[in-house]
Design a protein around this motif. Structure first.
Motif, short mmCIF file in Angstrom:
data_model
loop_
_atom_site.label_atom_id
_atom_site.label_comp_id
_atom_site.label_asym_id
_atom_site.label_seq_id
_atom_site.Cartn_x
_atom_site.Cartn_y
_atom_site.Cartn_z
N HIS A 121 -9.02 -5.40 -1.14
CA HIS A 121 -9.67 -6.25 -0.15
C HIS A 121 -8.74 -7.35 0.35
N GLU A 122 -7.88 -7.86 -0.52
CA GLU A 122 -6.89 -8.85 -0.07
C GLU A 122 -5.92 -8.23 0.93
N LEU A 123 -5.47 -7.00 0.65
CA LEU A 123 -4.58 -6.33 1.59
C LEU A 123 -5.27 -6.07 2.92
N LEU A 124 -6.56 -5.71 2.89
CA LEU A 124 -7.30 -5.51 4.13
C LEU A 124 -7.37 -6.80 4.95
N ASP A 125 -7.62 -7.91 4.27
CA ASP A 125 -7.70 -9.19 4.98
C ASP A 125 -6.35 -9.58 5.56
N TRP A 126 -5.29 -9.38 4.79
CA TRP A 126 -3.96 -9.72 5.29
C TRP A 126 -3.56 -8.80 6.43
N ILE A 145 6.09 -10.96 3.60
CA ILE A 145 6.69 -10.97 2.26
C ILE A 145 5.62 -10.93 1.18
N LYS A 146 4.52 -11.65 1.39
CA LYS A 146 3.44 -11.66 0.42
C LYS A 146 2.78 -10.29 0.32
N VAL A 147 2.58 -9.63 1.46
CA VAL A 147 1.93 -8.31 1.47
C VAL A 147 2.80 -7.29 0.74
N THR A 148 4.09 -7.24 1.08
CA THR A 148 4.96 -6.25 0.44
C THR A 148 5.11 -6.52 -1.05
N ALA A 149 5.14 -7.80 -1.45
CA ALA A 149 5.20 -8.11 -2.88
C ALA A 149 3.94 -7.64 -3.59
N LYS A 150 2.79 -7.79 -2.95
CA LYS A 150 1.53 -7.32 -3.53
C LYS A 150 1.50 -5.80 -3.63
N ILE A 151 2.05 -5.12 -2.60
CA ILE A 151 2.11 -3.66 -2.64
C ILE A 151 3.00 -3.19 -3.79
N ASP A 152 4.16 -3.82 -3.95
CA ASP A 152 5.06 -3.45 -5.04
C ASP A 152 4.41 -3.71 -6.40
N TRP A 153 3.67 -4.80 -6.51
CA TRP A 153 2.97 -5.09 -7.76
C TRP A 153 1.92 -4.02 -8.06
#
Length: 671
Positions: A121-126, A145-153
């Motif tokens: 849901h965070e990725l959808l909002d971003w 940068i925040k989105v890609t870091a979240k995807i890698d995590w």
């Protein structure tokens, strides 16, 4: 109705579920990406990306078309969506994660299901924020940068493959080397490990010294000089009693600052880079020297237009930078402050900043009208200059870079610099039968040995373009002037050999109608000796030769054979048939070389040119062991690249090569 082949808008997304309840219908789910091949009367024919082998019909009203790029690859068509790469990646990731989420749900992994649901849901909002396009450039960059870091995590937590990326953008593995790909993978892994569930990056404590930079902006100049003014800003270390940065110049016209700030070509802000460890410089000051440009005597400026413009001292102000460094947080706002100019006798103008720092009684504040003073804005910035330009593009859009006098604490392999700094210190001249002292101006130029003056190689200060000549300040009726001007000689590397520095001295009249300049002498200095070593750092006492006709200097061969510094002089009086010299006149200059290509070290120069004397390579390497490592590291890349062949066995020279290998290297043990 006939089916028509579609040539544009061939990419779409299903916005409703479609069961495919017609003949040859293609069932679709919300979010399915479809490629459209043909169209006919409100119907489309194509296939879904998740099931490319099945083609069918579906209503056009159920599809939201998206911009795309259609390319032909033989009989196949390659359809690429025209959108943010991060948005596309989020879409693909959410589809992949949704399948894993279903498996976790069936397996009753409650904690993992809740965690992954929250992250999705965070990725959808971003993603929604990126698609709307309402963010600023800085906000978009940070969110990417925040989105890609979240995807890698998430990929790491789910045991999926990591994507190599730099600054949030995916890299093409086929376009980079294996070593670079490994470094990028390692950095991506560290970033994903430092990513928390809340979407923030845990900052690692770095043992590397932080790079500090000082941002300066001129907001207002509240003095009425009735002439053009030059404002020189520089950093001064009171503990070492020397300037540690180049000068930054802001030019103010006689009309005031209003006309200055209305011109887009003028720069009123700069960044002093490479401050180093600021905690070790508690007495770091920002020094402002103000010069007026006009007539010799201020009272004559308003009477009639000046045919000659002279640079004359006006005032000085200092600011303790530690007051600004008290708050070293990156998000700290700019601090505005007003400084007052002070003045003293012209003969002490070269040390006026020191007198102001010591609060000497010889200084006095220059009075003004109303809220007079110089309004400045200061801010401490952390990080490299490249990083700051990415993080604060608006703040540094028009800022000029003012470099350090010397090399920074960390020298990167790709850094290339070739600057020679010249400081006009002082001079001693004869009165020449006059009852008063001379108004001496120094004209500096770089001349080739054949007589041609180099173009655009003298930089007076940061923010200024190169020029052919530089004219110093003039101290009124002073035969022993102390100037203190520092300029940069940006001479091309291939022009150092065969060029020399020439200083021409003129007396500027203050009584005649035209205010003419009359030349009475000159001095010169070699930039490089016969062996290829650049002029040494430090103070040099140059010989002054008498010359009243500038045309005699058109052929430098008439004076290049003369001694140019005091160490070459054998008698008190000397010269040749063209130029005479007395021992009572001299001028002192200070030079500082900041170059990664030129050196003043004879031993290092012998190593770089070892092929000219291959038999002395062992002696050269042995002598280099005793040199300071700091001087060698600046030329490590060139030295290593040129010296490697001497370690390789060659036909008929294997014995000498083996002897080279036995030379001990400090800090290493030979097997």
């Amino acid at each position: 109705m006939m089916w028509k082949k579609r040539t544009e808008q061939k990419l779409g997304v299903a916005v409703y579920n479609w069961s495919g309840c017609v003949r040859h219908g293609l069932p679709l789910r919300v979010g399915d990406t479809v490629h459209v091949l043909e169209e006919c009367a409100g119907w489309l024919r194509g296939y879904a990306v998740r099931q490319r082998g099945r083609r069918g019909l579906f209503p056009a009203s159920y599809i939201q078309m998206k911009p795309c790029l259609v390319e032909s690859d033989g009989p196949q068509e390659v359809i690429t969506p025209i959108e943010d790469s991060v948005v596309t990646e989020v879409t693909q990731v959410l589809r992949e994660w949704s399948e894993r989420w279903k498996q976790l749900y069936i397996g009753r992994e409650a904690h993992e299901v809740a965690t992954l649901w929250k992250v999705m849901h965070e990725l959808l909002d971003w993603r929604r924020q990126l698609v709307t396009g309402t963010l600023t450039q800085d906000q978009t960059r940070e969110l990417r940068i925040k989105v890609t870091a979240k995807i890698d995590w998430g990929n790491r937590s789910l045991g999926l493959d990591l994507v190599p990326r730099v600054l949030g953008s995916m890299l093409d593995p086929d376009a980079i080397s294996v070593v670079t790909l490994h470094q990028v993978h390692t950095q991506s892994l560290e970033t994903s490990q430092g990513m928390s569930i809340r979407g923030t990056l845990r900052k690692k404590e770095s043992k590397q010294p932080a790079a500090h930079n000082l941002y300066l902006a001129l907001r207002d100049f509240g003095y009425v000089i009735s002439e053009d003014a030059e404002l020189y800003f520089s950093l001064y270390d009171a503990k070492k009693a020397k300037f540690v940065s180049e000068r930054f110049l802001v030019q103010i016209s006689r009309d005031g600052t209003s006309s200055f700030f209305n011109k887009s070509t003028n720069n009123s802000s700069t960044v002093f880079t490479d401050l180093g460890n600021v905690e070790l410089s508690p007495q770091l000051y920002l020094v402002l020297h103000v010069l007026r440009v006009g007539r010799m005597v201020p009272s004559e400026s308003a009477k009639r237009p000046a045919s000659q413009r002279f640079r004359r001292p006006f005032g000085c102000a200092v600011v303790n930078v530690n007051d600004v460094l008290a708050n070293r947080q990156p998000e700290a706002a700019e601090r505005e402050l007003t400084v007052r100019l002070q003045q003293t006798e012209e003969r002490d103008f070269f040390q006026l900043h020191e007198l102001v720092i010591r609060q000497a009684s010889k200084c006095s504040v220059i009075s003004g009208q109303g809220n007079y003073g110089v309004l400045l804005s200061l801010r401490l910035l952390h990080g490299s200059l490249a990083q700051l330009r990415r993080d604060m593009p608006l703040l540094l859009k028009h800022a000029v870079v003012t470099r350090k006098l010397g090399f920074p604490d960390v020298i990167m392999p790709g850094d290339v610099r070739n600057d020679l700094y010249l400081t006009l210190e002082r001079g001693e001249f004869e009165r020449g039968g006059k009852s008063t002292g001379k108004n001496i101006e120094v004209c500096v130029m770089v001349v080739r040995d054949e007589g041609r003056v180099l173009e655009d190689c003298i930089v007076s200060a940061g923010g200024q373009s190169g020029c052919r000549y530089y004219n110093s300040i003039i101290l009124y009726h002073n035969n022993a002037p102390r100037w203190g001007d520092t300029i940069k000689l940006a001479v091309p590397i291939d022009s150092f050999n065969g060029s020399h520095l020439r200083l021409e001295f003129s007396h500027c009249s203050s009584t005649k109608e035209r205010g003419e300049k009359k030349m009475f002498g000159f001095a010169f200095s070699r930039l490089m000796d016969e062996e290829g070593a650049t002029v040494a750092d430090g103070s040099h006492e140059l010989c002054v030769y008498k010359c009243e006709d500038r045309h005699k200097l058109l052929n430098p061969a008439s004076y290049l054979g003369l001694p140019w510094h005091s160490g070459m002089v054998q008698g008190a009086v000397g010269g040749n048939q063209h130029f005479g010299r007395t021992g009572r006149e001299a001028v002192w200059v200070h030079t500082l070389l900041c170059s990664t290509k030129l050196t003043q070290n004879i031993g290092l120069l012998s190593l770089l040119k070892w092929k000219q004397n291959p038999d002395r390579i062992v002696e050269t390497l042995t002598r280099m062991m005793k040199r300071r490592e700091k001087r060698i590291v600046k030329f490590l890349q060139d030295a290593a690249g040129r010296s490697v062949p001497c370690f390789l066995p060659r036909t008929g020279q294997l014995k000498r090569s083996n002897s080279v290998l036995r030379v001990p290297i400090p800090g290493r043990r030979l097997s």
